[in-house]
Scaffold this motif. Sequence first.
Motif, PDB file in Angstrom:
ATOM      1  N   ASN A 196       0.821  -1.216   0.000  1.00  0.00           N
ATOM      2  CA  ASN A 196       0.000   0.000   0.000  1.00  0.00           C
ATOM      3  C   ASN A 196       0.854   1.266   0.000  1.00  0.00           C
ATOM      4  OD1 ASN A 196      -2.939  -0.910   0.342  1.00  0.00           O
ATOM      5  ND2 ASN A 196      -1.920  -2.076   1.955  1.00  0.00           N
ATOM      6  N   ILE A 197       2.168   1.104   0.137  1.00  0.00           N
ATOM      7  CA  ILE A 197       3.086   2.249   0.113  1.00  0.00           C
ATOM      8  C   ILE A 197       3.526   2.494  -1.329  1.00  0.00           C
ATOM      9  CG2 ILE A 197       5.304   3.128   0.919  1.00  0.00           C
ATOM     10  CD1 ILE A 197       4.973   1.399   3.418  1.00  0.00           C
ATOM     11  N   LYS A 198       3.326   3.701  -1.818  1.00  0.00           N
ATOM     12  CA  LYS A 198       3.568   3.997  -3.231  1.00  0.00           C
ATOM     13  C   LYS A 198       5.056   4.132  -3.578  1.00  0.00           C
ATOM     14  CE  LYS A 198      -0.900   6.259  -3.992  1.00  0.00           C
ATOM     15  NZ  LYS A 198      -1.595   7.511  -4.402  1.00  0.00           N
ATOM     16  N   ILE A 199       5.823   4.815  -2.741  1.00  0.00           N
ATOM     17  CA  ILE A 199       7.249   5.037  -3.037  1.00  0.00           C
ATOM     18  C   ILE A 199       8.029   3.748  -2.775  1.00  0.00           C
ATOM     19  CG2 ILE A 199       9.310   6.364  -2.418  1.00  0.00           C
ATOM     20  CD1 ILE A 199       7.447   8.679  -1.682  1.00  0.00           C
ATOM     21  N   ASP A 200       8.762   3.306  -3.779  1.00  0.00           N
ATOM     22  CA  ASP A 200       9.429   2.004  -3.725  1.00  0.00           C
ATOM     23  C   ASP A 200      10.381   1.871  -2.538  1.00  0.00           C
ATOM     24  OD1 ASP A 200      10.145  -0.633  -4.878  1.00  0.00           O
ATOM     25  OD2 ASP A 200      12.094   0.320  -5.172  1.00  0.00           O
ATOM     26  N   PHE A 201      11.217   2.884  -2.305  1.00  0.00           N
ATOM     27  CA  PHE A 201      12.190   2.786  -1.218  1.00  0.00           C
ATOM     28  C   PHE A 201      11.489   2.638   0.130  1.00  0.00           C
ATOM     29  CE2 PHE A 201      15.173   4.661   1.915  1.00  0.00           C
ATOM     30  CZ  PHE A 201      16.212   3.762   1.757  1.00  0.00           C
ATOM     31  N   ASN A 202      10.439   3.420   0.353  1.00  0.00           N
ATOM     32  CA  ASN A 202       9.673   3.325   1.604  1.00  0.00           C
ATOM     33  C   ASN A 202       8.999   1.961   1.729  1.00  0.00           C
ATOM     34  OD1 ASN A 202      10.349   5.933   2.327  1.00  0.00           O
ATOM     35  ND2 ASN A 202       8.481   6.838   1.496  1.00  0.00           N
ATOM     36  N   GLN A 240      10.187  -0.825   0.455  1.00  0.00           N
ATOM     37  CA  GLN A 240      11.264  -1.768   0.775  1.00  0.00           C
ATOM     38  C   GLN A 240      11.635  -1.712   2.263  1.00  0.00           C
ATOM     39  OE1 GLN A 240      13.090  -3.932  -1.403  1.00  0.00           O
ATOM     40  NE2 GLN A 240      11.443  -3.548  -2.853  1.00  0.00           N
ATOM     41  N   ILE A 241      11.609  -0.487   2.819  1.00  0.00           N
ATOM     42  CA  ILE A 241      11.876  -0.335   4.255  1.00  0.00           C
ATOM     43  C   ILE A 241      10.814  -1.080   5.058  1.00  0.00           C
ATOM     44  CG2 ILE A 241      11.882   1.316   6.173  1.00  0.00           C
ATOM     45  CD1 ILE A 241      13.193   3.335   4.302  1.00  0.00           C
ATOM     46  N   CYS A 242       9.586  -0.987   4.604  1.00  0.00           N
ATOM     47  CA  CYS A 242       8.482  -1.689   5.258  1.00  0.00           C
ATOM     48  C   CYS A 242       8.713  -3.198   5.206  1.00  0.00           C
ATOM     49  CB  CYS A 242       7.164  -1.316   4.592  1.00  0.00           C
ATOM     50  SG  CYS A 242       5.702  -2.098   5.314  1.00  0.00           S
ATOM     51  N   TYR A 243       9.097  -3.702   4.047  1.00  0.00           N
ATOM     52  CA  TYR A 243       9.401  -5.141   3.911  1.00  0.00           C
ATOM     53  C   TYR A 243      10.479  -5.543   4.917  1.00  0.00           C
ATOM     54  CZ  TYR A 243       7.016  -5.259  -0.691  1.00  0.00           C
ATOM     55  OH  TYR A 243       6.108  -5.205  -1.719  1.00  0.00           O
ATOM     56  N   LYS A 244      11.520  -4.714   5.005  1.00  0.00           N
ATOM     57  CA  LYS A 244      12.633  -5.002   5.915  1.00  0.00           C
ATOM     58  C   LYS A 244      12.158  -5.078   7.363  1.00  0.00           C
ATOM     59  CE  LYS A 244      16.812  -2.878   7.787  1.00  0.00           C
ATOM     60  NZ  LYS A 244      16.263  -2.463   9.085  1.00  0.00           N
ATOM     61  N   LYS A 245      11.323  -4.118   7.760  1.00  0.00           N
ATOM     62  CA  LYS A 245      10.830  -4.100   9.143  1.00  0.00           C
ATOM     63  C   LYS A 245      10.018  -5.360   9.458  1.00  0.00           C
ATOM     64  CE  LYS A 245      10.750   0.921   9.799  1.00  0.00           C
ATOM     65  NZ  LYS A 245       9.891   2.111  10.017  1.00  0.00           N
ATOM     66  N   LYS A 292      20.570  -3.142  -1.952  1.00  0.00           N
ATOM     67  CA  LYS A 292      21.643  -3.936  -1.351  1.00  0.00           C
ATOM     68  C   LYS A 292      21.870  -3.595   0.118  1.00  0.00           C
ATOM     69  CE  LYS A 292      26.543  -5.084  -1.889  1.00  0.00           C
ATOM     70  NZ  LYS A 292      27.797  -4.820  -2.655  1.00  0.00           N
ATOM     71  N   ARG A 293      21.922  -2.295   0.422  1.00  0.00           N
ATOM     72  CA  ARG A 293      22.181  -1.870   1.809  1.00  0.00           C
ATOM     73  C   ARG A 293      21.058  -2.329   2.734  1.00  0.00           C
ATOM     74  NH1 ARG A 293      25.287   1.972   4.552  1.00  0.00           N
ATOM     75  NH2 ARG A 293      25.040   1.450   6.758  1.00  0.00           N
ATOM     76  N   LEU A 294      19.819  -2.209   2.291  1.00  0.00           N
ATOM     77  CA  LEU A 294      18.686  -2.664   3.094  1.00  0.00           C
ATOM     78  C   LEU A 294      18.750  -4.167   3.327  1.00  0.00           C
ATOM     79  CD1 LEU A 294      15.556  -0.700   1.775  1.00  0.00           C
ATOM     80  CD2 LEU A 294      16.673  -0.447   3.987  1.00  0.00           C
ATOM     81  N   LYS A 295      19.121  -4.890   2.290  1.00  0.00           N
ATOM     82  CA  LYS A 295      19.211  -6.359   2.376  1.00  0.00           C
ATOM     83  C   LYS A 295      20.289  -6.751   3.402  1.00  0.00           C
ATOM     84  CE  LYS A 295      19.086  -8.599  -1.479  1.00  0.00           C
ATOM     85  NZ  LYS A 295      19.481  -9.209  -2.779  1.00  0.00           N
ATOM     86  N   VAL A 322      14.221 -15.091   4.187  1.00  0.00           N
ATOM     87  CA  VAL A 322      13.851 -15.168   2.773  1.00  0.00           C
ATOM     88  C   VAL A 322      13.360 -13.802   2.293  1.00  0.00           C
ATOM     89  CG1 VAL A 322      12.294 -16.208   1.086  1.00  0.00           C
ATOM     90  CG2 VAL A 322      13.288 -17.617   2.895  1.00  0.00           C
ATOM     91  N   LEU A 323      12.558 -13.161   3.134  1.00  0.00           N
ATOM     92  CA  LEU A 323      12.055 -11.837   2.784  1.00  0.00           C
ATOM     93  C   LEU A 323      13.199 -10.836   2.704  1.00  0.00           C
ATOM     94  CD1 LEU A 323       9.659 -10.010   2.170  1.00  0.00           C
ATOM     95  CD2 LEU A 323       9.277  -9.757   4.632  1.00  0.00           C
ATOM     96  N   CYS A 324      14.163 -10.966   3.600  1.00  0.00           N
ATOM     97  CA  CYS A 324      15.351 -10.098   3.558  1.00  0.00           C
ATOM     98  C   CYS A 324      16.058 -10.228   2.209  1.00  0.00           C
ATOM     99  CB  CYS A 324      16.335 -10.483   4.659  1.00  0.00           C
ATOM    100  SG  CYS A 324      15.932  -9.890   6.309  1.00  0.00           S
ATOM    101  N   SER A 325      16.232 -11.457   1.772  1.00  0.00           N
ATOM    102  CA  SER A 325      16.972 -11.717   0.533  1.00  0.00           C
ATOM    103  C   SER A 325      16.245 -11.195  -0.704  1.00  0.00           C
ATOM    104  CB  SER A 325      17.234 -13.224   0.387  1.00  0.00           C
ATOM    105  OG  SER A 325      16.007 -13.927   0.230  1.00  0.00           O
TER     106      SER A 325
END
Length: 202
Positions: free
Chosen positions: A161-167, A169-174, A191-194, A183-186
């Motif tokens: 539901n978050i439009k901006i890709d970087f934000n 990805q941060i959500c996925y990381k959290k 790269k830095r977030l991963k 698996v989700l991390c990978s």
Amino acid sequence: MKLIAALLIISLLVLSGCNLTGQSVSSDCELKSNSDDKDSCYAEQAKANTDISICKKIIDKRTEAFCQTTVAEDKGDLDICMQIKDEFWGDVCMKKVAEATMNPSPCFALKTAKDRDDCLNIIAVGTGDVDLCIQLIDSIMRPSCISKVAMEEEDYTLCNNIKIDFNRQICYKKVAVATNDKVLCSMLSYKRLKEDCLDEMP
């Protein structure tokens, strides 16, 4: 004889500091000489007894509105908020009742966008309702709200539901860190977030 007995009971109630509803009403407030102290005493008494009628004894209008707000919050009674004439305290009351009852409806009646967003944000996270996050006006608060709900629900798909890709990805990381999902991390694109995601795994 019955009339005399009834009058005697009423007299005893008055002398003992009780009202006719059976609630204990202290006479301490009446004894205070300073009006501010007296008002504060009534406000505390109203909250302790969850009794809105005691607020009416307060002289200062703002203190009366504060009193009404505390009682409304404790009772979860929005109708009390509607009786508050002070605009500021009327909004404060609606916000507090909304948050206390986890009912988002009053949030939409708040006059400022910030109060509206703060109100919806708290309820969204508290109830796990991502749709409320999406309705936030603040572009910074919105992805933060969605991320918190996604973490609480342990559901990374809510991050979509978050439009901006970087934000997003941060959500996925959290969510990945919260659920210990390597698996989700990978799957993270940055790269830095991963790397950070995998480093934060236990």
